[in-house]
Design an enzyme around this catalytic site. Structure first.
Site, mmCIF file in Angstrom:
data_model
loop_
_atom_site.group_PDB
_atom_site.id
_atom_site.type_symbol
_atom_site.label_atom_id
_atom_site.label_comp_id
_atom_site.label_asym_id
_atom_site.label_seq_id
_atom_site.Cartn_x
_atom_site.Cartn_y
_atom_site.Cartn_z
ATOM 1 N N LEU A 38 51.073 36.115 17.469
ATOM 2 C CA LEU A 38 50.581 37.373 16.908
ATOM 3 C C LEU A 38 49.550 37.115 15.818
ATOM 4 C CD1 LEU A 38 54.030 39.167 16.758
ATOM 5 C CD2 LEU A 38 52.028 40.122 17.915
ATOM 6 N N HIS A 65 40.070 59.936 44.004
ATOM 7 C CA HIS A 65 39.795 60.256 42.613
ATOM 8 C C HIS A 65 40.203 61.694 42.299
ATOM 9 C CE1 HIS A 65 36.632 56.827 41.920
ATOM 10 N NE2 HIS A 65 37.822 56.397 42.310
ATOM 11 N N THR A 90 58.622 31.744 22.016
ATOM 12 C CA THR A 90 59.370 32.952 22.380
ATOM 13 C C THR A 90 60.120 32.728 23.686
ATOM 14 O OG1 THR A 90 57.846 34.437 21.235
ATOM 15 C CG2 THR A 90 59.132 35.388 23.020
ATOM 16 N N GLU A 129 38.521 64.358 41.345
ATOM 17 C CA GLU A 129 37.713 65.427 41.924
ATOM 18 C C GLU A 129 38.095 65.683 43.383
ATOM 19 O OE1 GLU A 129 34.817 62.991 39.304
ATOM 20 O OE2 GLU A 129 36.755 62.718 40.304
ATOM 21 N N SER A 141 47.614 34.592 15.385
ATOM 22 C CA SER A 141 46.356 34.023 15.875
ATOM 23 C C SER A 141 45.399 35.120 16.335
ATOM 24 C CB SER A 141 46.616 33.021 17.007
ATOM 25 O OG SER A 141 47.088 33.671 18.176
#
Length: 351
Positions: free
Chosen positions: A297, A51, A204, A53, A299
């Site tokens: 899109l 992380h 699509t 830190e 929907s």
């Protein structure tokens, strides 16, 4: 007392370097300040690894012979509350306590239930001075995908489409038409590299046979999500090339074939966007770009399940065709990308 905001702003700049690499974790940056001098920096670079830190503290330890002494008289700034639990890595709050850092400045609390307030509490119980809420709005905004997933149990949804100058999405016969230029295409591929998944509908795929990858931009390709109710798409479609994990929502079967996951929905008549987003949440998908077609899109727009719309308007005039979707929200900005106009709209939250 020097202003805390420049140091937190630096945390945000560092955190953003993790875009596209740390999901489903949040992006986090950390800065260690001794006096008014930054002596260490770090950010969360990759999911499952150290992380922010940890990287910031290690940068101090690697640069200074008297690092431990410096840390005991420093302030660590971190854009998100340090974790207090064991996940992929040990708790960062414990590391801060171990090195005796006396002051911690936190941008915003972590909404994840195993952390939420617990990291701050652990630090305070160890006698550390904790300041919270510095650039809080900016810190939350940077991690809007993470906050959406944790708080709303769904991915952050980005709508993307291109429309002609007269407002059409595609020709009436659904023939393939490039509306935007090369500059816009490269930008879209950059966006894909930053998000977890990309979603399209059956038509699509049938019309464009898209690869849905990042071939015009260096970066990882997102997971692919396809809605194909009756599994009518050809097996030779690019989406089935096994190059990346692909989720196919349908009503026929639930199965796994290599990197292809078939997920059957019980009801394809109602709440389809809701069901799909919840399944993506269960798959640890934190963000999704919906790229089409118009029915898909719309929907999600009609269900109110979108957070951001990125709309390109090209110079072409069609005269007739399939109308482009329409959204209302807060216009965040407009810009020219090559010869195309790009508009960004954010969905106004419901109160």
């Amino acid at each position: 007392m020097p202003s805390r905001e420049p140091y937190m702003q630096r945390c945000l700049e560092l955190a953003a370097l993790g875009m596209g690499s740390v999901s489903p974790n949040p992006m986090v940056g950390a800065v260690i300040v001794h006096g008014r001098r930054i002596i260490g920096e770090g950010y969360h670079q990759r999911y499952g690894e150290a992380h922010a830190e940890v990287n910031a503290i290690n940068s101090v330890l690697s640069k200074y012979d008297d690092a431990e002494e410096l840390l005991r008289d420093s302030t660590i700034y971190v854009s998100l509350e340090p974790c207090a639990h064991y996940g992929k890595t040990p708790p960062c709050a414990d590391l801060i306590i171990k090195h005796g850092i006396p002051r911690v400045v936190v941008g915003c609390r972590d909404p994840f239930k195993q952390v939420d307030g617990k990291g701050i509490e652990k630090l305070q119980q160890a006698g550390i001075e904790v300041t919270t809420g510095v650039l809080e709005t900016e810190c939350k905004w940077l991690n809007r995908r993470f906050f959406t997933r944790v708080q709303q149990k769904r991915p952050y949804v980005i709508l993307k489409w291109a429309q002609t100058a007269d407002g059409f999405f595609a020709p009436a016969d659904n023939q393939q038409l490039w509306i935007t230029g090369d500059e816009s295409r490269r930008l879209v591929h950059k966006w894909r590299s930053e998000e977890d998944a990309i979603l399209v509908g059956k038509y699509t795929v049938a019309i464009d046979n898209p690869q849905l990858n990042t071939r015009y931009w260096p970066g990882k390709s997102p997971k692919r999500v396809v809605i194909d109710r009756r599994l009518e798409l050809a097996a030779s479609s690019n989406i089935y090339d096994q190059s990346v994990e692909t989720l196919v929502f349908n009503e026929v079967k639930t199965d796994i074939d290599g990197k292809i996951k078939y997920i059957a929905l019980e009801d394809f008549e109602r709440f389809v966007p809701q069901y799909i987003l919840f399944q993506l949440y269960l798959q640890d998908i934190q963000s999704v770009i919906i790229e089409g077609g118009a029915h898909t899109l719309n929907s999600f727009i009609e269900a109110g399940l979108w957070d951001e719309a990125r709309i390109f308007t090209g110079e072409a005039i069609l005269g007739k065709g399939i109308n482009a979707p329409c959204v209302t929200g807060a216009i965040a900005g407009e810009s020219l990308i090559g010869n195309d106009r790009l508009q960004i709209i954010y969905n106004k939250p419901k109160h």
